[in-house]
Design an enzyme around this catalytic site. Structure first.
Site, PDB file in Angstrom:
ATOM      1  N   ASN A   6       0.896  -1.143   0.000  1.00  0.00           N
ATOM      2  CA  ASN A   6       0.000   0.000   0.000  1.00  0.00           C
ATOM      3  C   ASN A   6       0.942   1.200   0.000  1.00  0.00           C
ATOM      4  OD1 ASN A   6      -1.547   2.200   0.672  1.00  0.00           O
ATOM      5  ND2 ASN A   6      -2.556   1.248   2.413  1.00  0.00           N
ATOM      6  N   ALA A   8       0.683   4.158   0.658  1.00  0.00           N
ATOM      7  CA  ALA A   8       0.512   5.086   1.774  1.00  0.00           C
ATOM      8  C   ALA A   8       1.174   4.576   3.053  1.00  0.00           C
ATOM      9  CB  ALA A   8      -0.974   5.329   2.020  1.00  0.00           C
ATOM     10  N   CYS A   9       1.643   3.348   3.048  1.00  0.00           N
ATOM     11  CA  CYS A   9       2.212   2.701   4.239  1.00  0.00           C
ATOM     12  C   CYS A   9       3.717   2.960   4.328  1.00  0.00           C
ATOM     13  CB  CYS A   9       1.923   1.205   4.171  1.00  0.00           C
ATOM     14  SG  CYS A   9       2.826   0.207   5.342  1.00  0.00           S
ATOM     15  N   SER A  10       4.174   3.486   5.449  1.00  0.00           N
ATOM     16  CA  SER A  10       5.602   3.776   5.619  1.00  0.00           C
ATOM     17  C   SER A  10       6.448   2.504   5.624  1.00  0.00           C
ATOM     18  CB  SER A  10       5.840   4.578   6.900  1.00  0.00           C
ATOM     19  OG  SER A  10       5.468   3.832   8.037  1.00  0.00           O
ATOM     20  N   ARG A  13       6.915   1.539   2.004  1.00  0.00           N
ATOM     21  CA  ARG A  13       7.893   2.416   1.338  1.00  0.00           C
ATOM     22  C   ARG A  13       9.318   2.071   1.766  1.00  0.00           C
ATOM     23  NH1 ARG A  13       3.939   6.206   2.775  1.00  0.00           N
ATOM     24  NH2 ARG A  13       5.319   7.099   4.359  1.00  0.00           N
TER      25      ARG A  13
END
Length: 119
Positions: A6, A8-10, A13
């Site tokens: 996802n 948006a997930c740190s 990333r």
């Protein structure tokens, strides 16, 4: 190797950044857009050696709406959990890396990403 993320997930990333730094050959699957089928979820669970409730994000709103905390965690309930993950992919723990050797890891730490890279 494939990584379910996802964006948006740190943690996702960070995992992708480490894969890039290591020069890994991988494909990205944005599993909220390209939702895994029940069979794909079963396959990943087998590769992880886990049960569906082990990779379920129980703090998500959908989990609370479904009442997942009260669902039985047994073989008879396994399909119900898999269906819930397929119908509500946001409930799937992330990131998940499927390694080239047929295994998989939930890659929430740098160590787990390196473990996938070593396979």
């Amino acid at each position: 190797m494939e990584i379910w993320i996802n964006p948006a997930c740190s943690k996702c990333r960070s995992a992708v950044k480490l894969l890039d730094a290591e020069g890994a050959d991988y494909t990205v699957r944005r599993y909220l857009e390209d939702v895994p089928t029940e069979d794909e979820i079963r396959d990943v669970l087998s590769r992880l050696g886990l049960e569906p409730w082990d990779i379920t994000r129980t703090q998500e709103a959908a989990a609370k709406e479904l009442g997942l905390k009260d669902w039985p965690r047994d073989a008879a309930s396994r399909d119900r959990w898999v269906t819930a993950l397929a119908e509500h992919p946001k409930l799937i723990q992330r990131p998940i890396i499927t390694a080239d050797d047929g295994t998989a890891v939930v890659a929430r730490t740098d160590e787990a990403v390196r473990e996938a890279l070593s396979r």
